[in-house]
Design an enzyme around this catalytic site. Structure first.
Site: not given
Length: 115
Positions: A41, A76, A18, A22
């Site tokens: 964000y 995504w 994960y 990113h």
């Protein structure tokens, strides 16, 4: 303006993957997030797969609707969905969110306006 905080949990055995996904996020997904109206964000890892995220949007419902219709976001989220614990549907549409309790700038503006 809406300020949104959310929580997600990543399966511990999938955390490294994960995090790798990113760094970096797909460029076309970054563009879709920006085009949706979400800004400032961030996602933070608290440890043990617990994630807390934050973003701002002038109209969060419109931002969610934009991403819900986005083919890029759908790809995504389909790719990322397997990483999460107890997540029904797309994380960008269904993450646990939390009410804001305190925001320094908002309270400073209010306090200064009454001074």
């Amino acid at each position: 303006m809406a300020r949104i905080a959310f929580r997600l949990r990543v399966k511990p055995e999938m955390l490294d993957e994960y995090l790798r996904r990113h760094d970096p996020v797909w460029p076309e997904m970054l563009e879709e997030i920006a085009a949706s109206g979400r800004r400032n964000y961030s996602i933070f890892h608290l440890g043990g797969g617990e994630l807390v995220g934050f973003y701002e949007a002038d109209d969060d419902a419109a931002a969610q609707a934009y991403l819900a219709k986005s083919e890029v976001a759908a790809r995504w989220e389909a790719d990322m969905g397997r990483f999460f614990v107890d997540q029904d549907g797309r994380a960008d549409q269904n993450a646990d969110t939390f009410p804001e309790v305190f925001h320094l700038e908002t309270q400073l503006r209010a306090a200064r306006a009454t001074s």
